[in-house]
Design a protein around this motif. Sequence first.
Motif, short mmCIF file in Angstrom:
data_model
loop_
_atom_site.label_atom_id
_atom_site.label_comp_id
_atom_site.label_asym_id
_atom_site.label_seq_id
_atom_site.Cartn_x
_atom_site.Cartn_y
_atom_site.Cartn_z
N UNK A 211 0.54 -1.05 -0.11
CA UNK A 211 0.31 0.11 -0.02
C UNK A 211 0.49 0.99 0.25
N UNK A 212 2.17 0.89 0.57
CA UNK A 212 2.94 2.16 0.31
C UNK A 212 3.78 2.87 -0.59
N UNK A 213 3.77 1.68 -1.04
CA UNK A 213 4.72 1.49 -2.99
C UNK A 213 3.62 2.28 -3.23
N UNK A 214 2.87 1.67 -3.12
CA UNK A 214 1.15 2.37 -4.66
C UNK A 214 0.95 3.29 -4.64
N UNK A 215 1.63 4.49 -3.05
CA UNK A 215 0.82 5.42 -2.48
C UNK A 215 2.43 6.43 -3.60
N UNK A 216 3.39 6.05 -3.11
CA UNK A 216 4.88 6.60 -3.43
C UNK A 216 4.96 6.42 -4.86
N UNK A 217 4.90 5.69 -5.71
CA UNK A 217 5.61 5.04 -7.42
C UNK A 217 4.24 5.14 -7.72
N UNK A 218 4.04 6.25 -8.98
CA UNK A 218 2.63 5.64 -9.87
C UNK A 218 3.68 4.95 -10.87
N UNK A 219 4.20 4.47 -11.17
CA UNK A 219 4.44 3.93 -11.65
C UNK A 219 5.38 2.20 -11.11
N UNK A 220 4.99 0.44 -11.31
CA UNK A 220 4.90 -0.57 -10.72
C UNK A 220 5.31 -1.41 -11.72
N UNK A 221 5.92 -1.79 -12.58
CA UNK A 221 5.38 -3.21 -13.35
C UNK A 221 5.92 -3.98 -12.83
N UNK A 222 6.71 -4.45 -11.35
CA UNK A 222 6.32 -5.59 -11.03
C UNK A 222 6.85 -5.52 -9.47
N UNK A 223 6.46 -6.81 -9.05
CA UNK A 223 6.25 -7.13 -8.06
C UNK A 223 7.37 -8.25 -7.41
N UNK A 224 8.55 -8.80 -6.46
CA UNK A 224 9.01 -9.70 -6.03
C UNK A 224 8.67 -10.21 -4.74
N UNK A 225 8.23 -10.39 -4.48
CA UNK A 225 8.02 -11.59 -2.81
C UNK A 225 8.59 -12.05 -2.52
N UNK A 226 9.70 -12.66 -1.17
CA UNK A 226 10.49 -13.93 -1.20
C UNK A 226 9.45 -14.79 -0.98
#
Length: 318
Positions: A211-226
Amino acid sequence: MTLRTMLTLSTAMAGLVFANAAGAAEYRIGITQNNVGVDSYQTTYDKSFKEAVEANDAVEAVVLDAGGDVARQIAQIEDLIQQQVQAIIIWPTNGEAVIPAVRKAHNAGIPVIVTNSNIAEAGFDFVKSFSGPDNITQGSRSAEIMCDKFKEMGIETTAQVVQISGQPGYTTAIERQKGFDDRLPEVCPDVTIVETQPGDWNREKSQKVMEAFLVKYDKIDGVYAGDDNMGVGALNAAKAAGREGIIFVGATNFAVGYEAMEKGEYWGSIYQSPVDDAKAALKTAIDVLDGKELPFLNYFDTPKITQDNMSDFTKPVF
């Protein structure tokens, strides 16, 4: 064989002794696990380990859980030494902090087998064998999965990625992040990892991180989770925010990740079984006590799984 349980009081916590009720076991093995209740992988591992002990007439096991507490795990190792078990299996809560306790076991003549997540290299001299996945390779394979998808989409020169890592200080988290961070620039040199934050293997925390990433970055193409538990938490945040088109890649394919892949919402992961993990740990301990020569790093394979090949894999039970 009948399962016998009895309470073992120790300075660490109460544990269960699993044994063959028909007679004295040939081997008495102690295990201290990381945090059984934190996710379904560890819960399934715990259940599978106990079942493997119950099925082996030669083995009695003192089964303990550190609950994610390093101090408790250290106390558990010291207690197992006092109980004079013949081998100790440890799933470390922290790869650095447990080294002095592992050294004590080694100095007491008790072979130590590390399971699932290795301790730091400074403690390798005190460990007989590691049984588990190659976490650096897992991170590398996750990077390859993501890069291949970006190339298919034609965004491999512009894509931006955020990363949700596991528990800080935990070797699996460190190694999976290293594998991903090192491999992604090799296969997709123009992709940018804009930020990494820990999700502590927890779905709800990972959702808040995303949620914090989405507020901070308008452009997110990929998410890598451990792991997929964290990855699905991130997916839930993106869905709630109405952010579409993000490629989600994880590791340790949980049932929730598999189901999200079936729905076309989650792209890929690394297939790893806690049942295999638990059985491999017990077998490694028995092999060590039998005097068999084993490699120090006793890995089992963890292949790539994506929407394209998931029909080749059984849905995880955890």
